[in-house]
Design an enzyme around this catalytic site. Structure first.
Site, mmCIF file in Angstrom:
data_model
loop_
_atom_site.group_PDB
_atom_site.id
_atom_site.type_symbol
_atom_site.label_atom_id
_atom_site.label_comp_id
_atom_site.label_asym_id
_atom_site.label_seq_id
_atom_site.Cartn_x
_atom_site.Cartn_y
_atom_site.Cartn_z
ATOM 1 N N ASP A 38 0.833 -1.204 0.000
ATOM 2 C CA ASP A 38 0.000 0.000 0.000
ATOM 3 C C ASP A 38 0.868 1.255 0.000
ATOM 4 O O ASP A 38 0.635 2.199 -0.763
ATOM 5 C CB ASP A 38 -0.925 -0.020 1.219
ATOM 6 C CG ASP A 38 -1.741 1.257 1.355
ATOM 7 O OD1 ASP A 38 -2.520 1.566 0.450
ATOM 8 O OD2 ASP A 38 -1.575 1.959 2.365
ATOM 9 N N GLU A 77 -2.095 -5.217 -3.463
ATOM 10 C CA GLU A 77 -1.128 -4.457 -2.662
ATOM 11 C C GLU A 77 -0.091 -5.386 -2.045
ATOM 12 O O GLU A 77 1.102 -5.065 -2.019
ATOM 13 C CB GLU A 77 -1.857 -3.673 -1.578
ATOM 14 C CG GLU A 77 -2.679 -2.511 -2.110
ATOM 15 C CD GLU A 77 -3.446 -1.781 -1.033
ATOM 16 O OE1 GLU A 77 -3.773 -0.597 -1.241
ATOM 17 O OE2 GLU A 77 -3.738 -2.389 0.021
#
Length: 246
Positions: free
Chosen positions: A68, A136
């Site tokens: 992320d 992610e």
């Protein structure tokens, strides 16, 4: 593919215990993975721990955290250099559209990650965070396995082009949480998300109920199958009241 790369790929493929998964990784990333296991971890959802009852079970949540941060940094870099005249608000909005949960879920599907995702919960249309989280986590795995340069190369060569295709086919969802936070920062107002309660559906999947407060005034509420999703819905509710959304 250069001859040396073909040779190296062929040798590693022969040695690999999981030839199908190794081929998938190579075709997706364009390079020979050093550590296949870390990519398996990236595609291992935390629900398997509950199924197996193993307290030491390793899932993809730590890799998701890393991926992320990397995705936001690399997309910010790309957006910044591609829009030399855009102001901060415009840059933030474009980045938010590219990394919002709905977009990442669709990208995970287009890249084939969801077909390799291991989980023990029912995949339903409203439980929409699993694919994006896996993407992610996969980015985090690429970074740990190959380093920052290859991680950025993967995002720029595989993720962003697919985003552009997706954007041309349909309207990309707005990240209302980012929009609301940006609005509050410019006006120096306090914003707070409060998880008010957690309930469960018929499949025992958690449902989160979140409220958003601006200067201690309750401005919106939302429900979702992840905390992020419930915060997005609460943000959308508040944004409509503030005339920030249609």
């Amino acid at each position: 593919m250069p001859f040396y790369d073909k040779l190296r790929y062929g040798i590693k493929l022969l040695k690999s215990k999981d030839k199908e998964f190794y081929s998938f990784l190579y075709n997706l990333t364009g390079f020979c993975p050093h550590d296949v296991e870390i990519y398996k971890t990236a595609l291992r959802h935390s629900s398997l721990r509950r199924q197996q009852g193993n307290a030491n079970f390793v899932n993809n949540e730590r890799l998701e955290y890393l991926g992320d941060a990397l995705l936001n940094a690399i997309v910010s870099d790309v957006v910044y250099h591609a829009n030399s005249s855009a102001d901060e608000g415009r840059l933030t909005q474009q980045r938010s559209q590219m990394v919002c949960r709905a977009t990442l879920n669709e990208l995970a599907e287009k890249l084939g990650l969801t077909s390799h995702l291991r989980h023990s919960v029912t995949l339903q249309s409203h439980n929409c965070s699993m694919g994006g989280n896996a993407l992610e986590a996969f980015i985090g795995a690429v970074y740990l396995d190959r380093g920052y340069y290859d991680c950025k190369e993967f995002i720029c060569r595989k993720v962003l082009p697919e985003y552009n295709v997706l954007k041309s086919q349909t309207q990309v969802a707005i990240n209302y949480k980012s929009l609301l936070i940006e609005w509050s920062q410019k006006r120096h107002t306090k914003i707070e998300y409060v998880l008010e309660q957690t309930t469960y559906d018929n499949h025992k999947n958690p449902i989160f109920h979140t409220a958003v407060f601006i200067n201690d005034e309750r401005m919106g509420s939302g429900v979702g199958y992840s905390k992020r999703e419930s915060q997005q819905h609460a943000s959308h509710d508040a944004a409509k009241k503030l005339s920030l959304a249609i």
